[in-house]
Design a protein around this motif. Structure first.
Motif, mmCIF file in Angstrom:
data_model
loop_
_atom_site.group_PDB
_atom_site.id
_atom_site.type_symbol
_atom_site.label_atom_id
_atom_site.label_comp_id
_atom_site.label_asym_id
_atom_site.label_seq_id
_atom_site.Cartn_x
_atom_site.Cartn_y
_atom_site.Cartn_z
ATOM 1 N N LEU A 222 3.975 -3.647 -1.606
ATOM 2 C CA LEU A 222 4.250 -2.194 -1.635
ATOM 3 C C LEU A 222 4.874 -1.736 -2.942
ATOM 4 O O LEU A 222 4.636 -0.597 -3.361
ATOM 5 N N ASP A 223 5.675 -2.566 -3.557
ATOM 6 C CA ASP A 223 6.241 -2.163 -4.854
ATOM 7 C C ASP A 223 5.112 -1.714 -5.777
ATOM 8 O O ASP A 223 5.213 -0.681 -6.441
ATOM 9 N N MET A 224 4.056 -2.535 -5.830
ATOM 10 C CA MET A 224 2.919 -2.196 -6.679
ATOM 11 C C MET A 224 2.149 -1.009 -6.112
ATOM 12 O O MET A 224 1.938 -0.013 -6.793
ATOM 13 N N TYR A 225 1.774 -1.125 -4.860
ATOM 14 C CA TYR A 225 0.874 -0.151 -4.213
ATOM 15 C C TYR A 225 1.435 1.267 -4.262
ATOM 16 O O TYR A 225 0.697 2.236 -4.433
ATOM 17 N N LEU A 226 2.752 1.382 -4.102
ATOM 18 C CA LEU A 226 3.360 2.719 -4.019
ATOM 19 C C LEU A 226 3.894 3.215 -5.358
ATOM 20 O O LEU A 226 4.375 4.345 -5.451
ATOM 21 N N SER A 227 3.804 2.372 -6.395
ATOM 22 C CA SER A 227 4.317 2.832 -7.691
ATOM 23 C C SER A 227 3.224 3.022 -8.737
ATOM 24 O O SER A 227 3.361 3.851 -9.630
ATOM 25 N N ALA A 228 2.137 2.258 -8.644
ATOM 26 C CA ALA A 228 1.115 2.300 -9.695
ATOM 27 C C ALA A 228 0.631 3.730 -9.929
ATOM 28 O O ALA A 228 0.312 4.446 -8.982
ATOM 29 N N THR A 229 0.575 4.128 -11.191
ATOM 30 C CA THR A 229 0.100 5.479 -11.500
ATOM 31 C C THR A 229 -1.429 5.537 -11.496
ATOM 32 O O THR A 229 -2.004 6.605 -11.459
ATOM 33 N N PHE B 1 -1.100 5.456 2.880
ATOM 34 C CA PHE B 1 -0.371 4.342 3.495
ATOM 35 C C PHE B 1 -0.065 4.646 4.966
ATOM 36 O O PHE B 1 -0.305 3.808 5.856
ATOM 37 N N ALA B 2 0.442 5.824 5.219
ATOM 38 C CA ALA B 2 0.805 6.216 6.589
ATOM 39 C C ALA B 2 -0.412 6.155 7.513
ATOM 40 O O ALA B 2 -0.356 5.629 8.626
ATOM 41 N N LYS B 3 -1.513 6.695 7.011
ATOM 42 C CA LYS B 3 -2.739 6.784 7.811
ATOM 43 C C LYS B 3 -3.333 5.397 8.068
ATOM 44 O O LYS B 3 -3.636 5.034 9.213
ATOM 45 N N ILE B 4 -3.503 4.653 6.995
ATOM 46 C CA ILE B 4 -4.226 3.385 7.111
ATOM 47 C C ILE B 4 -3.403 2.308 7.805
ATOM 48 O O ILE B 4 -3.908 1.533 8.610
ATOM 49 N N MET B 5 -2.106 2.278 7.522
ATOM 50 C CA MET B 5 -1.290 1.195 8.089
ATOM 51 C C MET B 5 -0.793 1.511 9.502
ATOM 52 O O MET B 5 -0.665 0.629 10.333
ATOM 53 N N PHE B 6 -0.493 2.785 9.757
ATOM 54 C CA PHE B 6 0.121 3.100 11.057
ATOM 55 C C PHE B 6 -0.615 4.201 11.822
ATOM 56 O O PHE B 6 -0.184 4.566 12.914
ATOM 57 N N GLY B 7 -1.682 4.739 11.229
ATOM 58 C CA GLY B 7 -2.432 5.795 11.918
ATOM 59 C C GLY B 7 -1.637 7.062 12.136
ATOM 60 O O GLY B 7 -1.882 7.800 13.100
ATOM 61 N N HIS C 188 6.654 11.017 -6.082
ATOM 62 C CA HIS C 188 5.860 10.661 -7.257
ATOM 63 C C HIS C 188 4.427 10.268 -6.910
ATOM 64 O O HIS C 188 3.557 10.298 -7.785
ATOM 65 N N GLN C 189 4.209 9.867 -5.670
ATOM 66 C CA GLN C 189 2.867 9.426 -5.257
ATOM 67 C C GLN C 189 2.535 9.988 -3.874
ATOM 68 O O GLN C 189 2.264 9.220 -2.942
ATOM 69 N N PRO C 190 2.546 11.314 -3.725
ATOM 70 C CA PRO C 190 2.372 11.874 -2.375
ATOM 71 C C PRO C 190 1.084 11.430 -1.677
ATOM 72 O O PRO C 190 1.101 11.094 -0.494
ATOM 73 N N ASP D 108 8.896 6.272 8.372
ATOM 74 C CA ASP D 108 9.554 6.052 9.671
ATOM 75 C C ASP D 108 8.874 4.930 10.459
ATOM 76 O O ASP D 108 9.546 4.112 11.094
ATOM 77 N N ALA D 109 7.551 4.923 10.402
ATOM 78 C CA ALA D 109 6.809 3.903 11.156
ATOM 79 C C ALA D 109 7.114 2.509 10.611
ATOM 80 O O ALA D 109 7.280 1.547 11.378
ATOM 81 N N LEU D 110 7.211 2.394 9.292
ATOM 82 C CA LEU D 110 7.529 1.094 8.703
ATOM 83 C C LEU D 110 8.947 0.665 9.109
ATOM 84 O O LEU D 110 9.178 -0.489 9.479
ATOM 85 N N LYS D 111 9.866 1.624 9.061
ATOM 86 C CA LYS D 111 11.257 1.342 9.440
ATOM 87 C C LYS D 111 11.330 0.870 10.904
ATOM 88 O O LYS D 111 11.998 -0.115 11.226
ATOM 89 N N THR D 112 10.594 1.556 11.753
ATOM 90 C CA THR D 112 10.539 1.179 13.167
ATOM 91 C C THR D 112 9.967 -0.237 13.316
ATOM 92 O O THR D 112 10.467 -1.042 14.110
#
Lengths: 382, 382
Positions: free
Chosen positions: A201-208, A309-315, A301-303, A324-328
């Motif tokens: 996720l560090d990469m996935y959520l930061s890469a420009t 991520f929200a859609k694909i990983m947690f629907g 920075h990466q809306p 929130d879903a990841l935290k849960t």
């Protein structure tokens, strides 16, 4: 896609019983005398140490030993290993353990071929141009150290947790036998999952810029980790789940995920290393605290990436729902998600901010890791 | 997951302009004199040859040249290259072209260090224990040869199209500049897509055990190829699509897809090589004919895998619907899907069956490639 170099010379030997062939693998590369590095005496009780030594003896490889490597491994132990390697004619280091043992072994391998202080390599004074050959048998899947050249060590004098890396610090052969990883306790399994998530996720959520191929590639790693963590918490003897978990861990940090991406950063690792150096908590536990907190800061920075991520990983829809879903999910598997759950005093935030600013300065990254950013993320972790 | 060894020593240099650094890369590995192998004189007209030679000269690397490698590359040309390499003190082969040029170069590199007939390595009489160093600049993405050790060559005397492979025939450095691949004609782009599909699907649809991680990994490659092929047919100047297409091609056959899978076979490649050896059709065109025909035969052995493929790749239900959808997609991008469309006489099926049985015998695979199976698949391609 952006320009890149990919070159990973490590040979992976994956599967049941392969640790019994370690002497043969080492002999193929001309090893005559190894330093076996390990953590607790558990490997002596469960027979692993015995298997390894047998295999070395069968292949006429002499050995020295160095036990007692701890989580958040210490520089003093690395110095001890370097002394043994230098004085007793060792030509390879064999790590038998998890990421901490292997990371210490990389530092020993580099230090043994260096006249100065090995800590130089951690604070940016050059990189290891030479090193002893590195081999490993992994008893824990998490750090991905078995297929990369990074070694993270804590200097207990300065409470700095930093890393070294060079072209010489890739393992020559890494043995991954998922059966050897089957005794990990549930809490450490959760921390491992959190570590692999952070590498991805560090990469996935930061890469420009993130190629679509790489987005799918990383999502497949994340999905594998989620699925197999749940399977293993339900049944720790599920070999295939254990094996896929291990392979996902390796893939998440063997630099395949960086190919062609732009400006990927390593924010949660940067922030976490100071937590585990300061409080000696498990690295993965620190990461499950920092990750959702960092995500709340990073989402601006990466809306679109966060929505995906929200859609694909947690629907679910929207960045916040994804966080929130990841935290849960972290809570569900037993990983802490707040400073309090990690027994970190919230009143330490100013002190931690100072420490992190100092590390940022060492890295020349003050512009990125501002006081506002660091304090903001830590406040999000309350 | 099943036990496996993964070790891929090739260094990839990916990105615009990297071909201009080839001399530097080769000098890093001590190369003094190279044999430049290429196909048509197009690379002399478009400036690529000039760039390459400049880079060699700048790095004090001498060179010989061998042009004229054709699709379905010929053994006679390989012999020619071996003769040059042996008599003129060449210590590396530099392939500038597509898979045929690189595959020929691998055979030249192996043959130059062998006293016997290089064809020995193709017919199972040992494998190359030594080889000249291999470098390449890829002008076409398809075969994945840039990150594996296979070389496929046609013996025009016997009309056999076979492969060699050994630990020494991995390229040392492969340069992938997607811009150099931008002039490929639309039909060859479609054939390339078909080749990458076959590298992925042969494994995906035959493995008797396929880890879930690997299923997702391969589906991501397939989706990338579909998406980028369509983007490139609409706009051949789309750099990022070209780059992702190239990287997907590399990943599809760098052996990452085989890790932990059980009994993956290479049926469509086995069947196709005899077609292209016999009729000199493009390998990818032969594959788009064979693939749906083979799938109709194979679906009985992996019904669930075929259903998954249909659903995930095309959003349709059932094995047959998935096969039809793939066939339709091949037709849409301009790849042939019947023997007739490939100008292969249907009356040749008995002769082709004989030929394929002979190759199967060479491989010790008669039990797998029975007359019934071979004829059945070819009949499906009517």
């Amino acid at each position: 896609m952006r320009a890149f170099t990919y070159h990973n010379p490590t040979r992976i030997e994956f599967g049941q019983g392969k640790e019994k062939l370690i002497g043969q693998y080492m002999a193929e590369y001309g090893v005559k005398k190894a330093l076996i590095v390990y953590g607790s005496d558990r490997i002596k009780q469960n027979g692993l140490f015995h298997s390894v030594v047998n295999s070395l003896v069968e292949n006429s490889i002499a050995y020295e030993t160095l036990g007692g490597v701890v989580s958040n491994p210490l520089l003093s132990k690395v110095y001890e290993g370097i002394e043994i390697a230098k004085t007793r004619g060792v030509d390879a280091v064999l790590a038998v353990g998890g990421g901490s043992v292997l990371d210490s072994s990389k530092a020993i391998a580099a230090g043994a071929k260096y006249d100065g202080d090995v800590w130089d390599f951690f604070i940016g004074k050059g990189f290891p141009k030479q090193a002893l050959k590195i081999f490993d048998i992994m008893t824990l899947a998490a750090t991905g150290s078995e297929m990369n050249n990074y070694g993270v060590v804590t200097n207990e004098m300065t409470r700095e947790k930093l890393s070294l890396a060079g072209p010489t610090t890739y393992p020559t052969v890494s043995v991954i036998n998922p059966e050897l990883q089957a005794t990990v306790a549930n809490d450490y399994l959760a921390y491992s999952a959190s570590d692999i998530f952070a590498h991805s996720l560090d990469m996935y959520l930061s890469a420009t810029y993130l190629p679509e191929y790489m987005a799918g590639y990383v999502e497949n790693i994340l999905k594998t980790v989620m699925r197999t963590t749940e399977l293993l918490l339900a049944d720790s003897t599920d070999y295939n789940a254990r094996a896929e978990f291990a392979w996902a861990a390796t893939q998440a940090l063997n630099f395949t995920t960086f190919c062609g991406v732009e400006n990927n950063r390593f924010d949660t690792h940067f922030l976490e290393h100071t937590l585990s150096a300061e409080y000696n908590i498990a690295h993965g536990a620190g990461l499950s605290i920092i990750m959702p907190a960092w995500m709340k800061w990073q989402k601006q920075h990466q809306p679109q990436r966060f929505e995906r991520f929200a859609k694909i990983m947690f629907g679910v829809n929207g960045a916040d729902a994804g966080i929130d879903a990841l935290k849960t999910w972290y809570s569900k598997i037993g990983a802490p998600v707040t400073l309090k759950e990690g027994n970190i005093p919230e009143t330490d935030i100013p002190m931690l901010t100072d420490k992190l600013q100092a590390v940022a300065k060492l890295w020349g990254a003050e512009a990125l890791y501002t006081r506002d950013m660091i304090t903001g993320v830590l406040e999000n972790a309350k």
